[in-house]
Design an enzyme around this catalytic site. Structure first.
Site, PDB file in Angstrom:
ATOM      1  N   ASP A  87       0.830  -1.204   0.000  1.00  0.00           N
ATOM      2  CA  ASP A  87       0.000   0.000   0.000  1.00  0.00           C
ATOM      3  C   ASP A  87       0.867   1.257   0.000  1.00  0.00           C
ATOM      4  OD1 ASP A  87      -2.295   1.486   0.039  1.00  0.00           O
ATOM      5  OD2 ASP A  87      -2.755   1.132   2.149  1.00  0.00           O
ATOM      6  N   HIS A  89       2.704   3.191  -8.919  1.00  0.00           N
ATOM      7  CA  HIS A  89       2.508   1.764  -9.194  1.00  0.00           C
ATOM      8  C   HIS A  89       3.709   1.192  -9.947  1.00  0.00           C
ATOM      9  CE1 HIS A  89      -1.409   2.146  -7.558  1.00  0.00           C
ATOM     10  NE2 HIS A  89      -1.938   2.800  -8.580  1.00  0.00           N
ATOM     11  N   LEU A 122      10.927 -20.781  -4.421  1.00  0.00           N
ATOM     12  CA  LEU A 122       9.962 -19.821  -3.871  1.00  0.00           C
ATOM     13  C   LEU A 122       8.678 -19.787  -4.702  1.00  0.00           C
ATOM     14  CD1 LEU A 122       9.451 -17.186  -1.996  1.00  0.00           C
ATOM     15  CD2 LEU A 122      10.162 -15.928  -4.019  1.00  0.00           C
TER      16      LEU A 122
HETATM   17  C1  FPP Z   1      -2.176   0.206  -3.201  1.00  0.00           C
HETATM   18  O1  FPP Z   1      -1.620   1.494  -3.199  1.00  0.00           O
HETATM   19  C2  FPP Z   1      -1.590  -0.531  -4.292  1.00  0.00           C
HETATM   20  C3  FPP Z   1      -2.282  -1.126  -5.284  1.00  0.00           C
HETATM   21  C4  FPP Z   1      -3.738  -1.132  -5.367  1.00  0.00           C
HETATM   22  C5  FPP Z   1      -1.587  -1.787  -6.384  1.00  0.00           C
HETATM   23  C6  FPP Z   1      -0.402  -2.558  -5.963  1.00  0.00           C
HETATM   24  C7  FPP Z   1       0.376  -2.917  -7.145  1.00  0.00           C
HETATM   25  C8  FPP Z   1       1.719  -2.891  -7.184  1.00  0.00           C
HETATM   26  C9  FPP Z   1       2.547  -2.544  -6.046  1.00  0.00           C
HETATM   27  C10 FPP Z   1       2.446  -3.297  -8.380  1.00  0.00           C
HETATM   28  C11 FPP Z   1       2.120  -4.713  -8.707  1.00  0.00           C
HETATM   29  C12 FPP Z   1       3.120  -5.334  -9.494  1.00  0.00           C
HETATM   30  C13 FPP Z   1       2.957  -6.516 -10.091  1.00  0.00           C
HETATM   31  C14 FPP Z   1       4.128  -7.172 -10.649  1.00  0.00           C
HETATM   32  C15 FPP Z   1       1.647  -7.172 -10.213  1.00  0.00           C
HETATM   33  P1  FPP Z   1      -2.573   2.712  -3.441  1.00  0.00           P
HETATM   34  O2  FPP Z   1      -2.576   3.023  -4.884  1.00  0.00           O
HETATM   35  O3  FPP Z   1      -3.914   2.447  -2.854  1.00  0.00           O
HETATM   36  O4  FPP Z   1      -1.843   3.817  -2.646  1.00  0.00           O
HETATM   37  P2  FPP Z   1      -2.532   5.021  -1.862  1.00  0.00           P
HETATM   38  O5  FPP Z   1      -3.326   4.394  -0.743  1.00  0.00           O
HETATM   39  O6  FPP Z   1      -1.360   5.798  -1.369  1.00  0.00           O
HETATM   40  O7  FPP Z   1      -3.381   5.775  -2.836  1.00  0.00           O
END
Ligand code: FPP
Length: 254
Positions: free
Chosen positions: A34, A51, A145
């Site tokens: 997050d 992201h 893994l």
């Molecule tokens: C939450 O942060 C994150 C997500 C909803 C997406 C997570 C995805 C990645 C970290 C990349 C994934 C990579 C692969 C290889 C699949 P948020 O956007 O809700 O952050 P915020 O709460 O600060 O707005």
């Protein structure tokens, strides 16, 4: 010396030595990744930049987990609720598994990593689904893994589907109600071939589960950090494991 999954230029062996107890490594670590959006905002960047950088963190933490001998790493990449986000952001998020797997598949193979996915595949765009399915079938016989992506995953939906499957078997006479117990019910969950997570990490300072692995996290140790996912480093990961190693797990006993 623990093996490194992807070598870093100029790195010496001594930097890869880990100051944690090798005999008490969590077998399964689950992470709620997050804070991508807030990280980007603080940097004056669009959310998708968060992201994209978050995807790089996925690689770094996969390396670190493999180095440590973690057996299962489950990453919450997209929830069943994330479809509510702006269309552009959803489209970007749906491209990340493809990008990541195209970039990393050879190294995942070389390092015996097995890719898996939990979540409802049917609603994924065809390109996302194909990328994940290709990676899963290519790595299916790897024995190292397990890198398990929770993609279009929701804990409540998973529970409802499990209940539906159990109810159908009872209705058909294939299962007796008094044979339903925790062990049996676990076999209806998407995580059926994995142990429950020993450790749950959530980044970005939020202290909630957000519909993640509601059944499987019943006895997991929780670790919350204020660090945003794009900045979550190997050192932060080690700190989480060190904290885990300080905990006494009693599973309801004394
Ligand atoms: C939450 O942060 C994150 C997500 C909803 C997406 C997570 C995805 C990645 C970290 C990349 C994934 C990579 C692969 C290889 C699949 P948020 O956007 O809700 O952050 P915020 O709460 O600060 O707005």
């Amino acid at each position: 010396m623990l093996k490194r999954l992807w070598s870093k230029k100029g790195e010496t062996d001594s930097q890869a030595t880990l100051p944690i107890q090798p005999d008490n490594i969590p077998e399964h670590i689950a992470i709620i990744m997050d804070g991508n959006g807030r990280w980007a905002k603080h940097k004056g960047l669009p959310r998708i930049a968060g992201h994209h950088t978050g995807m790089k963190t996925v690689k770094r933490i996969t390396i670190a987990a493999n180095d440590l001998g973690v057996k299962f790493l489950t990453l919450y990449a997209f929830s069943t609720e994330n479809w509510k986000r702006p269309k552009d952001e959803v489209e970007f998020l749906m491209k990340l598994p493809q990008q990541f797997l195209e970039l990393e598949i050879e190294e995942l193979m070389e390092n015996n990593v097995q890719v898996r996915m939990m979540g409802d595949k049917d609603q994924l765009p065809p390109h996302t689904r194909k990328a994940v399915e290709d990676a899963m079938s290519r790595t299916a016989n790897n024995t190292g893994l397990v890198l398990n992506f929770a993609l279009n995953y929701g804990g409540r939906l998973e529970l409802i589907k499990a209940v539906q499957a159990v109810a159908e078997q009872v209705q058909n006479g294939q299962l007796q109600v008094d044979h339903i117990n925790e062990d049996l019910f676990s076999t209806y969950m998407q995580s059926k071939e994995m142990p429950d997570p020993d450790l749950l990490i959530r980044t970005s300072g939020e202290i909630r589960l957000s519909n993640f692995m509601l059944w499987q996290l019943a006895y997991s140790e929780f670790y919350f950090t204020d660090v945003y996912w794009p900045e979550f480093s190997e050192a932060h990961f080690m700190a989480a494991i060190q904290e885990y190693q300080r905990r006494a797990r009693r599973f309801g006993g004394v």
